[in-house]
Each structure stands twice: as C-alpha cells, then as structure tokens.
Design an enzyme around this catalytic site. Structure first.
Site, short mmCIF file in Angstrom:
data_model
loop_
_atom_site.label_atom_id
_atom_site.label_comp_id
_atom_site.label_asym_id
_atom_site.label_seq_id
_atom_site.Cartn_x
_atom_site.Cartn_y
_atom_site.Cartn_z
N TRP A 1 0.82 -1.21 0.00
CA TRP A 1 0.00 0.00 0.00
C TRP A 1 0.85 1.27 0.00
O TRP A 1 0.33 2.36 -0.03
CB TRP A 1 -0.92 0.01 1.22
CG TRP A 1 -0.20 -0.17 2.52
CD1 TRP A 1 0.38 0.80 3.29
CD2 TRP A 1 0.03 -1.40 3.20
NE1 TRP A 1 0.96 0.26 4.40
CE2 TRP A 1 0.75 -1.10 4.38
CE3 TRP A 1 -0.31 -2.74 2.94
CZ2 TRP A 1 1.13 -2.09 5.29
CZ3 TRP A 1 0.08 -3.71 3.85
CH2 TRP A 1 0.79 -3.39 5.00
N ARG A 2 2.15 1.10 0.02
CA ARG A 2 3.03 2.27 0.05
C ARG A 2 3.28 2.79 -1.36
O ARG A 2 3.42 2.02 -2.31
CB ARG A 2 4.36 1.93 0.71
CG ARG A 2 4.27 1.95 2.22
CD ARG A 2 5.59 1.85 2.89
NE ARG A 2 5.43 2.12 4.32
CZ ARG A 2 6.32 1.81 5.24
NH1 ARG A 2 7.46 1.24 4.90
NH2 ARG A 2 6.08 2.10 6.51
N GLU B 1 -4.19 0.84 7.27
CA GLU B 1 -4.08 1.48 8.57
C GLU B 1 -5.07 0.89 9.57
O GLU B 1 -4.75 0.70 10.74
CB GLU B 1 -4.28 2.99 8.44
CG GLU B 1 -3.14 3.71 7.77
CD GLU B 1 -1.82 3.45 8.46
OE1 GLU B 1 -1.78 3.43 9.71
OE2 GLU B 1 -0.81 3.25 7.77
N LEU C 1 -8.02 -11.33 12.62
CA LEU C 1 -7.43 -10.04 12.98
C LEU C 1 -7.97 -9.51 14.31
O LEU C 1 -7.32 -8.69 14.96
CB LEU C 1 -7.69 -9.00 11.88
CG LEU C 1 -6.85 -9.14 10.61
CD1 LEU C 1 -7.38 -8.22 9.52
CD2 LEU C 1 -5.39 -8.83 10.90
N TYR D 1 -10.89 -7.63 16.97
CA TYR D 1 -11.47 -6.29 17.03
C TYR D 1 -12.37 -6.06 15.81
O TYR D 1 -12.14 -5.17 15.00
CB TYR D 1 -10.38 -5.22 17.10
CG TYR D 1 -9.50 -5.33 18.30
CD1 TYR D 1 -9.83 -4.68 19.49
CD2 TYR D 1 -8.34 -6.09 18.27
CE1 TYR D 1 -9.02 -4.78 20.62
CE2 TYR D 1 -7.52 -6.20 19.40
CZ TYR D 1 -7.87 -5.54 20.56
OH TYR D 1 -7.07 -5.65 21.67
N TYR E 1 -5.80 9.51 14.03
CA TYR E 1 -4.63 8.84 13.48
C TYR E 1 -4.87 8.36 12.05
O TYR E 1 -4.08 8.63 11.14
CB TYR E 1 -4.20 7.66 14.35
CG TYR E 1 -3.16 6.82 13.66
CD1 TYR E 1 -1.84 7.25 13.60
CD2 TYR E 1 -3.51 5.63 13.03
CE1 TYR E 1 -0.88 6.51 12.93
CE2 TYR E 1 -2.56 4.89 12.36
CZ TYR E 1 -1.25 5.32 12.31
OH TYR E 1 -0.30 4.60 11.62
N ASP F 1 0.14 7.78 16.77
CA ASP F 1 -0.30 6.51 17.36
C ASP F 1 0.67 6.14 18.49
O ASP F 1 1.49 6.95 18.92
CB ASP F 1 -0.38 5.42 16.30
CG ASP F 1 0.99 5.05 15.75
OD1 ASP F 1 1.98 5.77 16.02
OD2 ASP F 1 1.09 4.02 15.04
N CYS G 1 13.11 1.87 17.83
CA CYS G 1 12.63 2.45 19.09
C CYS G 1 11.44 1.63 19.59
O CYS G 1 10.31 2.12 19.71
CB CYS G 1 12.24 3.92 18.88
SG CYS G 1 12.17 4.87 20.41
N CYS H 1 19.11 1.05 20.85
CA CYS H 1 19.80 2.34 20.73
C CYS H 1 21.07 2.23 19.89
O CYS H 1 21.50 3.22 19.28
CB CYS H 1 20.12 2.89 22.12
SG CYS H 1 18.64 3.20 23.12
N CYS I 1 18.74 12.10 21.39
CA CYS I 1 17.64 11.51 22.17
C CYS I 1 17.79 11.84 23.65
O CYS I 1 18.80 11.48 24.29
CB CYS I 1 17.60 10.00 21.98
SG CYS I 1 16.34 9.17 22.97
#
Length: 396
Positions: free
Chosen positions: A26-27, A39, A82, A84, A122, A140, A194, A201, A210
């Site tokens: 989808w990019r 999303e 999936l 929900y 979002y 998000d 992250c 790190c 940071c």
C-alpha cells in the site's frame, strides 16, 4: 532538550527510512482506499501478521465500490483472525458513506475524513499524508513512544495531557515536503528500532539527539499508566456432536464478538459439575439431551481489552429427545393429538437432521466440519475447530 523549531533529526530519520523502509503493497500507491484499509488492519496487529489478510482483502474487495456492496457477514468473515471486528464493520460503513455522499472519492481534508465511521485522528492523518501528501500528523502508540523518549516527555502518554503535548511537538516537527514519508518513517522506526521495552539504541540514527538516551531514561520513558481493569472470566465450552454435525451458536448482534459463531459455552461456572448442568440446560432448551465427557480436551487463554477468558473445552454427544414444543400445531385437538403421537415416535431416536435444523432458533445451527470455513468464528472459538475432525464418528 532538542529545539522543536529546528529538528535536525528529521532529515536523518528520513535518510534512514529511505534505506530501511519496508516493502509494503500500500506504500507509494497513491490510493487512499488501500492506505485506509492498511491502517485499520494494522491497528492492534503487527504489519507482518496482517499482510496476508490485506492481500486477501484486496482480492475480495479491490475497490471502494466492491466493499460498499458487500454484506456485513462477508466483511467479518474476511477479517477473521485479525480480531477487534468492529474495525471491519466500521470500515465497511465508512466506505459506504464515501460512495454515497462523496462520489466514491475519499475526502482530502481532516474534518470530512474524521466524519467517516471508524475514522479517528490517526487514521485520517495517515490517509491524508500518505495518499494525498497533505501535511497532517498521524499520532499513534509508536509516535507517542518515540517522541516521549526523544523529547523527554514525562507525562503519561495515555493521558490527555501527554497526548496533547506530544501532538503539538509532532505538528511542529512534521516536514512540509515529505509528510507521508515522515509518518511512515516513524512507523518503521518504532517497529524496528525504538521498540517498546528495550529500544535498540545501538542501531538508532538519531541517538545522539535523544533525551532518554542522554539521561539514561530509556527504561523509564515513555510513562504509561494503565487504568483499565481486566476482568478474569472462566468460560466452559462444549464441542457437541449430533451424529456427523456440530452444534454452533451465534452471539448477539451487539457487544463482544457480536454476530459471530461459537461453540456452546457458559461463563463463570465454578466446577465441572456446575458447567455440565449449565450446558445441559442450554442445549436442553433446544430439545437435546447432553452426554458430556469429563476429560478436558483444550485449554485456552484469550485477552480482550477489558476481560480475559480462561477457556476449558470438553466434548459431548447430543440426543434429540424433546420436540413437543418444536412441532407447529394448530389449535384444534386432532392436530395436537397428532403432534403428541409424533413426539412419542421421535423421543430418544435419531431425528432427521433437516427436521432439527428447521426447528432450531435462528441463532443456533448444526453443520458439518467441512462447512466451518464459511462462517466467521468468535475469536478463540476458531482455535477449537482443530479439535473437530472432518468426519466425526457417526452415531448409529
């Protein structure tokens, strides 16, 4: 503290993204519908886990119009696995709104986008920035975590104050030239570097800027104070055979796992005997007599947002023994006498499956194992289907 008005880390993160970005279907497609679906699917689901579902979804509903014409059952079935499921139902309703009120074109502004069913801040920001190149933030959990560490925000990121503070910083640092890429870079960075508990790190391209790293606070930031109490619920489940058929129940059309299919179950029983009596009463109302086997065949734990199911599954055999209240009768005595004689003949015998199917309430059914794939299963109940062989033992 980093200067919010001159964020030197932004181009560094974008440079990292250009090299490390994930190859996702989808990019860079410029299709707001595809971005929207991706999303919604990726909420509460890892990207790698949802990709097969996305591919299947696009095969079934390749366009907005295709999804708008679908039924709720078709959508829920395609979403199965999936979780929900309200996300899938809302996505369908939102798409129908676009088709009916926006000429089939996803809105290009936040106000209209957020007016669609199931679309929050979002999702709106993600679609507008990724598909249309609009300078809109998409905040998000990943973004809250990254910015809390990067800028040393010690407010609870789940609180209104914490979210507002971080959103203001995101808005100030969002680049004008590549807003969609920037939002996606945060997604990938939060997934690969992250990460929630132990950030990597050593792999971070902006570690020298940071706050959390410089102040040895990577183990304490972000601050998350969970207030939701999860209720433990014991659930006793029966995998019941009537000959070569399994008895299933459709959950109510509102609430948890609404309108999805499950094996007969009871909650909060305190012992096997208690559960056996409750399950016997449940199927007894349908005209069945239950013979429950005392050996547990499967134990599952499933966590929802507000409750945790501790599931224990048992096998059982059904006998159709009482059809007196199932046979349609007229008010005259001869019909009643006929019905009584028919009941006597059917009691404790194997009744034709077609007769029983017609007499069951709409939220109950008997089906063969080979038909399971046609139905949307209620969350963890789908995992219990592995206990059902394709050809069960046929009663004689």
């Amino acid at each position: 503290m980093i200067d919010e008005k001159s964020p030197r880390w932004v181009p560094q993160l974008l440079a990292w993204y250009d090299v490390n970005k994930r190859d996702l279907p989808w990019r860079d497609c410029g299709d707001p519908y595809k971005v929207w679906v991706s999303e919604v699917m990726s909420q509460q689901t890892r990207i790698e886990a949802m990709k097969p579902y996305y591919d299947n979804w696009m095969r079934l509903f390749p366009t907005l119009e295709d999804l708008a014409k679908s039924t709720e059952d078709e959508v829920v079935h395609a979403w199965q696995g999936l979780g929900y499921y309200s996300r899938a139902r809302n996505l369908r309703l939102g798409v129908q709104d676009v088709v009916n009120n926006y000429g089939g074109v996803v809105p290009r502004n936040r106000k209209d986008m957020e007016s669609l069913k199931g679309v929050g801040s979002y999702t709106a920001g993600a679609v507008l920035s990724m598909a249309y190149g609009e300078r809109e933030v998409a905040v998000d959990g990943n973004v809250l975590r990254i910015y809390a560490r990067l800028y040393g925000v010690e407010d609870d990121i789940l609180s209104t104050k914490g979210k507002k503070r971080i959103t203001e910083i995101v808005e100030a640092t969002l680049p004008h030239d590549r807003p969609g890429d920037f939002n996606q870079s945060l997604m990938d960075f939060g997934s690969a570097v992250c990460i929630p508990k132990t950030p990597r790190c050593g792999d971070c391209p902006i570690v020298n800027m940071c706050y959390a790293y410089q102040h040895s606070m990577t183990d304490t930031l972000p601050v998350r104070i969970k207030k939701t109490k999860v209720v433990d619920v014991p659930v006793w489940v029966g995998i019941f055979n009537y000959g070569d058929y399994y008895l299933l129940h459709k959950r109510p059309n509102r609430g948890l796992l609404r309108s999805m299919w499950e094996f007969p179950s009871v909650e909060n029983a305190t012992s096997f005997d208690d559960a056996e009596q409750s399950l016997a009463r449940l199927v007894g109302e349908l005209g069945f007599e239950l013979s429950l086997q005392p050996v547990m065949v499967k134990e599952l734990t499933h966590v929802f947002s507000h409750r945790k199911w501790f599931m224990k599954a048992f096998r059982g055999d059904l006998e159709f023994v009482n059809v007196a209240n199932q046979i349609t009768t007229q008010n005259n005595s001869s019909d009643k006498a006929f019905a009584t004689s028919q009941t006597a003949d059917l009691t404790h015998t194997t009744v034709d499956i077609g007769v029983i199917r017609q007499q069951l309430p709409k939220d109950w059914m008997l089906i063969k194992r080979s038909e399971f794939a046609d139905y949307a299963w209620a969350g963890p109940h789908g995992k219990l289907t592995e206990l059902c062989p394709i050809d069960s033992v046929i009663r004689t």
